[in-house]
Design an enzyme around this catalytic site. Structure first.
Site, PDB file in Angstrom:
ATOM      1  N   SER A 659      -1.593  24.710 -61.997  1.00 15.18           N
ATOM      2  CA  SER A 659      -3.341  24.814 -60.811  1.00 15.18           C
ATOM      3  C   SER A 659      -4.454  24.327 -61.525  1.00 15.18           C
ATOM      4  CB  SER A 659      -2.680  26.015 -59.321  1.00 15.18           C
ATOM      5  OG  SER A 659      -3.755  24.958 -58.723  1.00 15.18           O
ATOM      6  N   ASP A 732       2.533  17.273 -53.402  1.00 14.03           N
ATOM      7  CA  ASP A 732       1.922  18.066 -54.083  1.00 14.03           C
ATOM      8  C   ASP A 732       0.748  18.195 -52.591  1.00 14.03           C
ATOM      9  OD1 ASP A 732       0.210  19.948 -54.284  1.00 14.03           O
ATOM     10  OD2 ASP A 732       0.346  19.738 -56.631  1.00 14.03           O
ATOM     11  N   HIS A 766       3.166  22.172 -54.196  1.00 20.02           N
ATOM     12  CA  HIS A 766       2.159  22.894 -54.747  1.00 20.02           C
ATOM     13  C   HIS A 766       3.298  23.959 -55.646  1.00 20.02           C
ATOM     14  CE1 HIS A 766      -1.315  23.243 -57.197  1.00 20.02           C
ATOM     15  NE2 HIS A 766      -1.517  24.662 -56.785  1.00 20.02           N
TER      16      HIS A 766
END
Length: 792
Positions: A659, A732, A766
């Protein structure tokens, strides 16, 4: 609206068998570890609920047909949002005897959540099946099931699924309003151009995913999110509808059981923000569910200033210790943190029968939050947060004038060493949670940060004198944390204990005598992992700021050899040097793996520096202007330190992150020459696609163009000559990290002649949940690092 069609199982098995790979044998041998046992105390009793989690989801489950609606992913067959890491079982255990009983049958092996009744006699849980999620209710006195549901629960907002009435006699649950109706199908009239308009309205919103896009999406949103709440009698199975059908975000009974405070979403919806920013109304209903009073109604919340809050009544809730009194906050700065005002927030209370003007009871100079109420009427603990200084002050006060406001703690929000900890809470007989107070003492637990690492604690704090008494602290060369109290005795607590050679287990600890009794029996499943040496290391970057991280060494580590190094990191922001330099973590934890943990690399011959400090220090508004420079200094300091110790070959170093850590990784490859390879997972690389801020950055693109462009790896792809592995979940749904971010980053590096590989994981979000996905990620990481660090 995006629909994902389920692949035929046979076809899927053929594709997966050919496409998914396995990591090296040393990793594979320890990947499928036994599930750890966890426990949750039944408040006010000497009973606990034991459970384990499902560590991985199946690809078959992830590939079910689903819809993207208003910021949520909804599984059509389940009528549910995605439920991650369900419980495999629930077991009731008595800490004073050998009594234990399994609370769920074997077929209920995907338990989404559970909740205990206020009187501690019943437990309700939600069980996921192939065709939906259903409620079960068991008796906590003997473990027998007293209710087994045959109707689905509406799990589109799963947190609403289980609510006990304050008298413990009923369960308040959302049923599917359109149950039995077919899923809407798009009609030709709904196929039309997508049009959005704005005329002079300032609306600065962050970048969200899975939003409503069409009129057909609106119909689907109504179909899946509309509920009718019912009161369920667990002994007879009878249901009584309460209130009107609608899309609800909360449905909370008052402490005396005479009212409901409900938050209902209103149409028209928005195509630019998720459901939690849609227009809404807070209504007060009577005991029968009839409309009693409208508290507040608000439009779509698409004009909240960056870093700001809503205007008007904000987050109304019941005061737990009152019969039926609502409290809320109102911003005095129009919700804008940049506006200068004498008091930023005001707090009001509004008692039944709600026919008088709300009464002001508190004003805070900065943004205010209630940390919690106590069982004593009038008392509360609240926070005052100075955004510009990132400074947090904790006060003891009241909402009826019975207690003069008293400052308890004041510190930088980033100050770890002086962190007083979190307040221990308890449940009242009506089920509401309050801060636990005994003889004017509160109890605080925390990580116990120190220059030598974390030593968790439990303290007793006198609200009157301010005297602090330590009840428990993790011993040396051990990592023990407070879990909960038992019964009504503050002298017997439940702790978690682990060491580098002992897996995490729960114990009852008698604070006075020091005697302890083991509750769980987690075992050391892979002795070879015990040979992984760990060390909490500290070092300094060139401007003398101290950094830290946890070092993991291969099981066969030879101090006379130099090893390839992998640095795993995630940037954090600070306003001052002193807090940025503080150490966190412990070298006395038991090494455990989860998912595609980067620590697995130690079993493949790599030294790993995990959680390497990546502070970005400076003024709240401008510190990111030096983001690139500071992360480079941080990375160089780590390499210099381990090279100086003779542990690594500085010509064989890789960096990676997930991330925001992926964003960091790509920037390090663009602006430094310290690395031979990089691995970026689920990141965002073009910051013009997140133009109204990201992470702690609150300036929009048009106020900080130079920073946005410099810190966007996509804009500087021609500088990336170090091999880069990009990994991303194809579904995601995290704000800002669209799969497109990695796809375009791959194209940019490729188009400029760089060495780059893109791995898109089917059905993953994610984070990565499928066993196959995590194993494949480990395979890709090992292959990439071996190619450029071992075999170059």
């Amino acid at each position: 609206m995006k629909r994902y069609v389920t692949l035929l199982l046979l076809l899927a098995s053929l594709i997966f068998a050919d496409g998914y790979k396995l990591p090296p044998k040393a990793i594979l041998d320890v990947f499928d570890a036994p599930d750890d046992q966890f426990i949750t105390a039944v408040t006010g009793t000497d009973k606990v609920i034991e459970y384990t989690y499902s560590r991985y989801e199946s690809l078959e489950q992830l590939s079910q047909e689903k819809l993207s609606l208003a910021g949520k992913i909804i599984y059509i067959a389940l009528h549910s949002e995605k439920n991650s890491y369900p419980y495999k079982y629930l077991k009731l255990r008595d800490l004073n005897s050998d009594f234990s009983v399994m609370l769920n049958p074997e077929e209920d092996n995907k338990i989404v959540g559970f909740k205990i009744s206020p009187d501690r006699n019943l437990l309700a849980y939600t069980a996921e099946k192939n065709d939906g999620v259903f409620i079960r209710i068991v008796d906590l006195n003997d473990g027998k099931m007293i209710f087994k549901d045959t109707r689905k629960v509406n799990m589109s907002l799963a947190y609403l699924a289980l609510q006990w009435s304050v008298d413990s006699k009923h369960l308040i649950i959302p049923r599917i309003y359109y149950e039995g109706n077919p899923v809407p199908q798009i009609s030709p009239s709904e196929i039309a151009p997508r049009i959005q308009e704005s005329y002079g309205k300032v609306s600065q919103v962050r970048t969200y995913s899975n939003l409503l896009e069409t009129a057909f999406d609106v119909r689907l949103f109504d179909h899946f999110f509309t509920s009718i709440f019912v009161i369920l009698d667990p002994f007879t199975g009878k249901e009584l509808p309460i209130g009107e059908p609608g899309i609800y975000r909360s449905f909370d009974e008052s402490p005396d059981g005479k009212y409901y405070l409900v938050k209902k979403v209103n149409n028209p919806y928005s195509f630019t923000v998720p459901y939690y920013r849609f227009a809404y109304t807070f209504n007060i209903l009577d005991k029968e569910g009839r409309q009693f009073k409208e508290l507040v109604s608000k439009p779509i919340q698409d004009q909240i200033p960056i870093g700001g809050v809503e205007t008007g009544i904000r987050q109304p809730q019941w005061i737990p210790s009152e019969n039926a009194t609502i409290w809320w906050t109102e911003a005095q700065d129009e919700g804008d943190p940049k506006k200068q005002v004498a008091f930023r927030d005001k707090f009001y209370k509004y008692p039944a029968p709600f026919n008088k003007k709300a009464e002001l009871f508190l004003k805070t100079k900065n943004r205010g939050y209630v940390s919690g109420f106590t069982k004593d009427k009038g008392a509360l603990i609240y926070l005052d947060y100075d955004r510009d200084k990132e400074w947090l002050s904790t006060y003891y006060g009241s909402y009826d004038g019975s207690i003069d406001d008293k400052l308890l703690f004041s510190r930088s929000d980033n100050e770890k060493y002086e962190d007083p900890g979190e307040f221990v809470t308890e449940k009242l007989t009506n089920g509401f949670e309050v801060i636990k107070v005994r003889n004017n003492n509160v109890f605080l637990y925390g990580q116990g940060y120190s220059p030598e690492g974390n030593f968790p604690f439990l303290n007793k704090f006198d609200l009157g004198s301010g005297k602090l008494e330590q009840l428990f602290r993790s011993p040396p060369e051990t990592y023990e944390t407070f879990s909960s109290m038992t019964g009504n005795d503050e002298k017997r607590i439940i702790i978690r204990h682990e060491t580098p050679t002992e897996p995490r287990n729960y114990f009852i600890l008698d604070i006075g005598s020091g005697n302890r009794e083991q509750i769980t029996k987690n075992i050391d499943h892979a002795p070879q992992i015990r040979d992984i040496k760990t060390e909490l290391v500290t070092y300094f970057r060139e401007d003398s700021i101290q950094l830290s991280g946890k070092l993991y060494l291969p099981p066969d580590y030879d101090p006379d050899k130099r090893y390839p190094l992998y640095i795993n990191a995630y940037p954090r922001e600070f306003t001052d040097v002193s807090t940025a330099s503080q150490v966190s973590g412990s070298q006395y934890t038991y090494t455990r793996f989860w998912g595609a943990s980067i620590i697995y690399l130690t079993l493949h011959g790599y030294v790993v520096l995990n959680g390497a400090a990546m502070p970005v220090i400076g003024d709240v508004d401008t510190r990111n202007d030096t983001f690139v420079k500071q992360i480079g200094m941080n990375a160089k300091a780590a390499i210099d330190y381990l090279d100086m110790r003779g542990m690594i070959d500085r010509e064989r170093v890789a960096v990676g992150g997930h991330s925001y850590g992926a964003f960091m990784t790509a920037n390090l490859l663009a602006y430094t020459d310290y690395f031979k390879a990089g691995i970026a997972k689920s990141g965002a690389y073009n910051r013009t696609l997140t133009p109204f801020g990201f992470q702690s950055e609150e300036r929009p693109y048009w106020e900080a163009k130079e920073f946005y462009q410099k810190a966007s790896p996509f804009m500087n792809a021609e500088k990336i000559k170090t091999p880069l592995l990009l990994i991303h979940g194809a579904d995601d749904d995290n704000a800002g990290t669209y799969p497109m971010q990695s796809e375009r980053m791959y194209a940019a590096v490729k188009g400029n002649g760089g060495d780059v590989k893109l791995v898109m994981l089917p059905y993953e979000g994610h984070g990565y949940q499928a066993r196959e996905s995590n194993l494949h990620v480990l395979y890709e990481i090992c292959e990439w690092l071996d190619k450029y660090l071992k075999n170059d």
